[in-house]
Design an enzyme around this catalytic site. Sequence first.
Site, PDB file in Angstrom:
ATOM      1  N   ALA A  82      37.582  64.054   9.230  1.00 23.97           N
ATOM      2  CA  ALA A  82      38.316  63.480  10.355  1.00 23.97           C
ATOM      3  C   ALA A  82      38.355  61.956  10.390  1.00 23.97           C
ATOM      4  CB  ALA A  82      37.732  63.993  11.668  1.00 23.97           C
ATOM      5  N   GLY A  83      37.398  61.277   9.765  1.00 27.77           N
ATOM      6  CA  GLY A  83      37.357  59.831   9.875  1.00 27.77           C
ATOM      7  C   GLY A  83      38.551  59.152   9.217  1.00 27.77           C
ATOM      8  N   PRO A  84      39.031  58.049   9.805  1.00 31.88           N
ATOM      9  CA  PRO A  84      38.540  57.388  11.020  1.00 31.88           C
ATOM     10  C   PRO A  84      39.123  57.923  12.328  1.00 31.88           C
ATOM     11  CG  PRO A  84      40.248  56.055  10.032  1.00 31.88           C
ATOM     12  CD  PRO A  84      40.060  57.236   9.107  1.00 31.88           C
ATOM     13  N   GLY A  85      39.955  58.960  12.276  1.00 26.98           N
ATOM     14  CA  GLY A  85      40.334  59.643  13.512  1.00 26.98           C
ATOM     15  C   GLY A  85      41.799  59.659  13.863  1.00 26.98           C
ATOM     16  N   ASP A  97      42.211  66.686   5.132  1.00 26.85           N
ATOM     17  CA  ASP A  97      42.772  65.385   4.757  1.00 26.85           C
ATOM     18  C   ASP A  97      41.749  64.750   3.816  1.00 26.85           C
ATOM     19  OD1 ASP A  97      44.134  63.030   4.568  1.00 26.85           O
ATOM     20  OD2 ASP A  97      43.614  62.315   6.574  1.00 26.85           O
ATOM     21  N   CYS A 117      46.794  61.166   0.803  1.00 29.60           N
ATOM     22  CA  CYS A 117      47.683  60.017   0.840  1.00 29.60           C
ATOM     23  C   CYS A 117      47.805  59.471  -0.575  1.00 29.60           C
ATOM     24  CB  CYS A 117      47.131  58.954   1.792  1.00 29.60           C
ATOM     25  SG  CYS A 117      48.321  57.629   2.079  1.00 29.60           S
ATOM     26  N   LYS A 160      44.593  61.283  12.435  1.00 29.59           N
ATOM     27  CA  LYS A 160      45.133  62.643  12.489  1.00 29.59           C
ATOM     28  C   LYS A 160      44.355  63.499  13.477  1.00 29.59           C
ATOM     29  CE  LYS A 160      46.835  62.666   7.703  1.00 29.59           C
ATOM     30  NZ  LYS A 160      46.189  61.400   7.289  1.00 29.59           N
TER      31      LYS A 160
END
Length: 517
Positions: A322-325, A392, A445, A327
């Site tokens: 999840a970082g940095p938050g 991700d 990405c 999405k």
Amino acid sequence: MSEFGQGRSDRPRRSEPNRGGAQERRSDSGRTRNRGGSGPRQFSASAPSARNRRADQARLTAFEVLRAVAENDAYANLVLPARIREHHLDRRDAGFATELTYGALRGQGLYDAILARCVDRPLDQLDPAVLDALRLGAHQLLAMRVPSHAALDETVSLARMVIGAGASGLINAVLRKVSLKDLDTWSGELVAGIADESAAAALVHSHPEWIVRALRQALVAHGRDAAEITELLVADNLAPVVNLVALPGVGSLDEALDAGAEPGTLVADSAYYQGGDIARLSSVRAGSTRVQDAGSQLVARALAQVALPEGGEDTYWLDLCAGPGGKAALLAALAAEHGAKLTANEPAQHRAELVNKALVAIDPDTWMISVRDGREYGEAEYSGGYDRIMVDAPCSGLGALRRRPESRWRKSPRDVAELTILQGELLDAALSAVRVGGVVAYVTCSPHPAETVAVVDDLLARNKDARLLDTGAALESAALPGLASAARAVGGGSTVQLWPHIHRTDAMFMALFTRTA
């Protein structure tokens, strides 16, 4: 009085032969000028009494960011806003500092090649601060609408203030040589005699050669023409527009639109903002409106909106990395609208704290933070527990070079090889943690084939319980009408690759899977 003549006396200076036969310059009072000097002197555009003694604040800001990037491995997009506020730059100066910072970082490879022809020693023998000042000067001279005399004088003044008087003379001399030719002429000279197209493109478009080759391969791997490489490299070097998203059910774009933002054309509740410091918007400070690339918004919405193949409960969602938050915040807001709850997992504590801050505007009853290695979710205690999972995965970031201009010079092919192992392990863990009939989104990405299509092919080969869904259809249903084709068919499903030169987004990759047993 012209700006070149301010403070200069119109009276002639007396000259007389010295012992060596050369003309010795003396002042009106008879004092010898330039005593002890040897060889021809280099002069700045302005007379000594007219030269600035303090650096322009916008240029000083850019210099400080480049120094932080070089010395501390800092990220320009994190350092620059703070420096802009510290120096109290207005909107115009902030825009100048931003273009100068990012432009010098993007163009570093090309500018270094040009500077190497203007310096009498290898660049790695220069003081790093001097080299950064030269890069800033080169960008102003070759790629900005800054008069040459201003670029020279201001860069020399900057060097005199923050580096020292000795360095300013070298910088003045080198930049005067740079200014003798325009960028096209320099580029043509640099690539003359280079037969390899990738090597030439790497110089002209200021990318490491291995990245140019990887992007060319990526275009072909995702079903596009390798000839698009020039357009892609050009897009990588364009300053990206700030993308905003209003968190569903929480935020609004009204303030941003009133400040001049334009509605997004790719995804709902998005906007393009060019109004300067984004932190000046109260909705952004509150976290209800966020800065997020439209491609990132789109893949999050595609996961949230795709129909679960076998229906059933849709209660527990997981963002595995999840970082940095960014999405995670959008997923949490979408989960709340669906009546679901999001677990945002991040293995690094300091990044988990960033996730917590990103989610602050969303009802805390609809999300929770987990701090653990994402691969642990493949263990039995988590088996079959989640309905939707976002992976991700950590990646090379080759799809976000336009937003992180310094990253292209920090990457190496070895980074990709090491990350692909982790990507496969995280995807395996997610397939174990999702319930039968649930959906897993694999997102990077990066368009690099090793981080995208190869990961998908390897997963399908080793996991017979994984089935690739029609990701292209899911993405199109989540987008506004008119999304350019981004899908590539794979068996009975498809993957999606977005591109900066086609979609005006980062080069996001997405593949949706379901677990069949």
